[in-house]
Write an enzyme that holds these catalytic residues in place. Structure first.
Site, PDB file in Angstrom:
ATOM      1  N   GLY A  62       7.776  -2.364  14.162  1.00  0.00           N
ATOM      2  CA  GLY A  62       8.772  -3.149  13.896  1.00  0.00           C
ATOM      3  C   GLY A  62      10.192  -3.285  14.465  1.00  0.00           C
ATOM      4  O   GLY A  62      11.240  -3.811  14.295  1.00  0.00           O
ATOM      5  N   TYR A  93      -8.915   4.296   9.102  1.00  0.00           N
ATOM      6  CA  TYR A  93     -10.449   4.105   9.698  1.00  0.00           C
ATOM      7  C   TYR A  93     -11.236   5.516  10.103  1.00  0.00           C
ATOM      8  O   TYR A  93     -10.262   6.582   9.511  1.00  0.00           O
ATOM      9  CB  TYR A  93     -10.353   3.477  11.123  1.00  0.00           C
TER      10      TYR A  93
END
Length: 368
Positions: free
Chosen positions: A299, A182
């Site tokens: 994760g 972004y």
């Protein structure tokens, strides 16, 4: 592994002005359930269900109409949006939780369909690879308009204004979204920043926009109510950098100057779809450069999170998909319960399914 070694996940942690009761944090997660960019009661239910997190970091939230670019996302640039978020923060606090708002400008990852035909903006006129989540469905990304210096100053002011609105909405702090391809990340990385002025070229220049946003946000509220998220090896949309270790080590060094609540890295611990397997993980280098509280996400499970904290790799771990499917994740970790599996088909769908209907356990609180 001795189960008592996981107790480190339940040790309190001070970040900025907050005392967190555990180190199991909820990562920012775009879920696309807002009503015409305004937080609604279903969103208040969703966040309140997850208030046992040491800290909730909200979904990415647009700082301005220019920064908006994801159908179903929320903003923080109107009074109606502030009031909607106030319902969310009230519910979270009533359930004993703590919540930061993630400040978001999508830059080139928006689409002209969100802006009455006007192009999205970016540091350079370089289109990302892939498709935007446009109002009528996914559409190919466009070549963005390059921000002028005056434009940049205006965006920085939008960050400050959004911070003041987050304060008014009852948040405990804000996280600057400088990750995931972004706008701030677009300034940081050489693949998307081709400028030849004071905001481009050298690492010092490419980090200038990030630094000025941090200064504006801290000035609008307080440095100890401000965090920032970085994603040094996220490669979605064609993002990359010629020397990510040097870039993000430098970013970590300059962020030491601001006495922030934390720096938060998003970087997978195993190669995957949005992790560049050809690059080494950069978070350990940021850990060496940055001397404040470091959060990381990517994760982890219960055991790997406890090991990372115990080994000094981070002070706390943020969980994304596990929190989607397990509103009471800390308690499930505490008692060693089976975890619900998340349904990826409902990550961005409308309605309560896969959002507020994951089962919570009937349990009595127990000591770790």
């Amino acid at each position: 592994m001795d189960p008592h070694e996981n107790n480190i996940l339940f040790q309190p942690l001070r970040i900025g002005m907050l005392e967190l009761p555990n180190r199991i944090l909820m990562a920012p997660l775009t879920r696309a359930r807002a009503s015409d960019r305004v937080p609604n009661e279903m969103m208040a239910d969703y966040y309140a269900q997850r208030a046992s997190a040491g800290l909730i970091i909200s979904e990415a939230t647009a700082i301005s109409s220019q920064g908006f670019g994801w159908q179903g996302a929320a903003g923080i640039y109107t009074s109606e949006q502030v009031n909607g978020w106030k319902r969310v923060t009230d519910r979270v606090h009533a359930n004993g939780g703590r919540i930061f708002l993630q400040l978001w400008h999508m830059g080139r990852k928006s689409h002209s369909d969100f802006h009455q035909g006007e192009l999205s903006v970016a540091p350079s006129p370089v289109a990302p690879i892939g498709e935007a989540h446009a109002p009528a469905g996914k559409k190919q990304y466009e070549v963005p308009r390059e921000l002028t210096i005056a434009d940049i100053w205006g965006v920085i002011d939008d960050y400050a204004t959004a911070t003041r609105r987050a304060h008014a909405a009852g948040f405990d702090g804000v996280e600057i979204h400088a990750a995931n391809g972004y706008l701030i990340d677009q300034f940081l990385r050489s693949s998307s920043n081709h400028r030849e002025d004071e905001y481009g070229g050298s690492i010092k220049n490419r980090t200038r926009f990030m630094r000025e946003v941090v200064e504006a946000v801290c000035g609008a509220w307080a440095s100890d109510r401000t965090g920032i998220r970085l994603s040094p090896t996220m490669n979605e949309g064609g993002m990359s950098d010629s020397d990510p270790i040097a870039l993000f080590s430098y970013a970590g060094q300059i962020l030491n100057e601001y006495d922030l609540a934390y720096v938060h890295t998003a970087e997978a611990i195993k190669p995957g779809r949005i992790f560049n397997a050809d690059e080494p993980r950069v978070t350990p280098y940021i850990r060496k450069a940055y001397h404040g509280k470091l959060l990381t996400n990517g994760g982890f499970d219960k055991q790997s999170a406890a090991a990372a904290i115990r080994n000094g790799e981070a002070n706390a771990i943020a969980f994304g998909q596990l929190f989607i499917a397990n509103p009471d994740l800390p308690e499930r970790f505490r008692i060693g319960s089976r975890l619900n599996a998340p349904d990826s088909n409902t990550y961005y769908s409308a309605g309560p399914e896969g959002y507020v209907d994951y089962p919570m356990m009937p349990y009595a609180s127990s000591s770790p």
